[in-house]
Motif scaffolding. Structure first.
Motif, short mmCIF file in Angstrom:
data_model
loop_
_atom_site.label_atom_id
_atom_site.label_comp_id
_atom_site.label_asym_id
_atom_site.label_seq_id
_atom_site.Cartn_x
_atom_site.Cartn_y
_atom_site.Cartn_z
N ILE A 75 0.83 -1.21 0.00
CA ILE A 75 0.00 0.00 0.00
C ILE A 75 0.87 1.25 0.00
CG2 ILE A 75 -1.77 1.28 1.25
CD1 ILE A 75 -2.68 -1.37 2.43
N CYS A 76 1.88 1.27 0.83
CA CYS A 76 2.78 2.41 0.95
C CYS A 76 4.06 2.13 0.17
CB CYS A 76 3.11 2.69 2.41
SG CYS A 76 1.70 3.23 3.37
N ASN A 77 4.50 3.10 -0.62
CA ASN A 77 5.70 2.92 -1.43
C ASN A 77 6.97 2.94 -0.59
OD1 ASN A 77 4.18 2.81 -3.77
ND2 ASN A 77 4.26 5.02 -4.07
N ASN A 78 6.93 3.60 0.56
CA ASN A 78 8.13 3.78 1.36
C ASN A 78 8.35 2.67 2.40
OD1 ASN A 78 9.09 6.31 0.28
ND2 ASN A 78 7.21 7.15 1.12
N TYR A 79 7.41 1.75 2.50
CA TYR A 79 7.54 0.69 3.48
C TYR A 79 7.33 -0.66 2.81
CZ TYR A 79 7.00 4.43 6.91
OH TYR A 79 7.17 5.57 7.64
N LEU A 80 7.99 -1.66 3.33
CA LEU A 80 7.84 -3.01 2.81
C LEU A 80 6.49 -3.60 3.22
CD1 LEU A 80 11.39 -4.38 3.67
CD2 LEU A 80 10.57 -3.58 1.44
N GLU A 81 6.10 -4.65 2.54
CA GLU A 81 4.83 -5.30 2.87
C GLU A 81 4.85 -5.89 4.28
OE1 GLU A 81 2.02 -8.85 1.11
OE2 GLU A 81 3.42 -7.87 -0.24
N VAL A 82 6.01 -6.37 4.73
CA VAL A 82 6.11 -6.91 6.08
C VAL A 82 5.92 -5.80 7.12
CG1 VAL A 82 8.63 -6.71 6.29
CG2 VAL A 82 7.42 -8.48 7.54
N ASP A 83 6.36 -4.58 6.80
CA ASP A 83 6.11 -3.44 7.70
C ASP A 83 4.62 -3.16 7.81
OD1 ASP A 83 8.80 -2.97 8.27
OD2 ASP A 83 9.03 -1.65 6.54
N GLN A 84 3.93 -3.28 6.68
CA GLN A 84 2.48 -3.06 6.69
C GLN A 84 1.77 -4.11 7.52
OE1 GLN A 84 2.43 -1.16 2.21
NE2 GLN A 84 1.27 -2.99 2.57
N LYS A 85 2.19 -5.36 7.39
CA LYS A 85 1.58 -6.43 8.19
C LYS A 85 1.85 -6.19 9.68
CE LYS A 85 0.27 -9.00 4.67
NZ LYS A 85 -1.09 -9.04 4.25
N THR A 86 3.07 -5.76 10.01
CA THR A 86 3.41 -5.47 11.41
C THR A 86 2.53 -4.34 11.95
OG1 THR A 86 5.69 -6.13 10.98
CG2 THR A 86 5.30 -4.83 12.96
N LEU A 87 2.34 -3.31 11.14
CA LEU A 87 1.46 -2.21 11.55
C LEU A 87 0.03 -2.71 11.73
CD1 LEU A 87 0.91 0.77 12.14
CD2 LEU A 87 0.60 1.10 9.70
N GLY A 88 -0.41 -3.58 10.85
CA GLY A 88 -1.76 -4.13 10.97
C GLY A 88 -1.94 -4.91 12.26
N TRP A 89 -0.97 -5.74 12.60
CA TRP A 89 -1.06 -6.51 13.84
C TRP A 89 -0.95 -5.59 15.05
CZ3 TRP A 89 -3.31 -10.92 13.93
CH2 TRP A 89 -3.27 -11.75 12.81
N GLY A 90 -0.14 -4.54 14.94
CA GLY A 90 -0.06 -3.57 16.03
C GLY A 90 -1.36 -2.82 16.22
N SER A 91 -2.01 -2.47 15.11
CA SER A 91 -3.31 -1.80 15.19
C SER A 91 -4.36 -2.73 15.78
CB SER A 91 -3.76 -1.33 13.80
OG SER A 91 -2.88 -0.36 13.30
N LEU A 92 -4.30 -4.00 15.42
CA LEU A 92 -5.22 -4.98 15.98
C LEU A 92 -5.00 -5.12 17.49
CD1 LEU A 92 -7.45 -7.05 15.32
CD2 LEU A 92 -5.64 -8.75 15.07
N ALA A 93 -3.74 -5.13 17.91
CA ALA A 93 -3.45 -5.22 19.35
C ALA A 93 -3.98 -3.98 20.09
CB ALA A 93 -1.94 -5.37 19.56
N MET A 94 -3.82 -2.80 19.48
CA MET A 94 -4.33 -1.58 20.10
C MET A 94 -5.86 -1.65 20.23
SD MET A 94 -1.91 0.62 20.85
CE MET A 94 -2.60 2.24 20.77
#
Length: 185
Positions: free
Chosen positions: A146-165
């Motif tokens: 989704i974001c050009n400046n971040y890897l797909e694994v970074d996006q997944k990490t953010l998704g799991w972090g958002s889910l934890a929040m």
């Protein structure tokens, strides 16, 4: 007035180029640390503006709803993946981030918080919980970058972090419902 000074010091610390670059280099830190800290710095600095311009806040944000709407609009904008991406690549957008989050989200939130009813405060809580849930679904469920400046694994990490929040907010909400709040007032 100490709070305003602490808020200003936090703000200055966050806008230092090495600190900003470090916080923006990891996607989850960018969204879950830098952006909330910018809002928090504005929240702390709001006392200075409230004392300096009391008539402005009394006229503009009389019942807290305009400030709440401004906070929700600014916060929602910065949760959009494209906005985060452009904050890294376009200097003007990054400057807008450093102005909008503290001064258009943090200051109005502080001014509105005391003026809001219990329903308004709960509305903000539920809205932020839903935003984190939506961001979790978006970042975990999307198999594309989704974001050009971040890897797909970074996006997944953010998704799991958002889910934890979101999960922590749900747990806190359930605990809040089933405890007697009058003993804590």
């Amino acid at each position: 007035m100490k709070q305003a000074m602490y808020g200003l010091l936090l703000y200055i610390f966050l806008i230092l180029p090495p600190v900003a670059n470090l916080l923006e280099s990891i996607m989850i830190v960018h969204m879950h640390t830098q952006m909330p800290l910018l809002v928090f710095s504005g929240f702390l600095m709001a006392q200075f503006f409230q004392l300096r311009f009391p008539r402005f806040f009394a006229k503009w944000n009389q019942n807290g709803v305009p400030g709440l709407l401004l906070f929700l609009i600014v916060w929602s904008y910065w949760m959009i993946p494209r906005a985060m991406d452009e904050a890294i690549t376009i200097q003007v957008v990054e400057i807008f981030k450093f102005i909008s989050l503290p001064f258009l989200a943090g200051v109005p939130l502080r001014d509105s918080w005391k003026k809001l009813s219990t329903f308004g405060k709960r509305f903000i809580y539920v809205f932020i919980m839903l935003i984190f849930s939506l961001m979790a679904v978006l970042y975990i469920g999307t198999d594309e970058q989704i974001c050009n400046n971040y890897l797909e694994v970074d996006q997944k990490t953010l998704g799991w972090g958002s889910l934890a929040m979101a999960a922590c907010m749900i747990i806190y909400g359930i605990q809040f419902i089933f405890t007697d709040q009058s003993t804590y007032e």
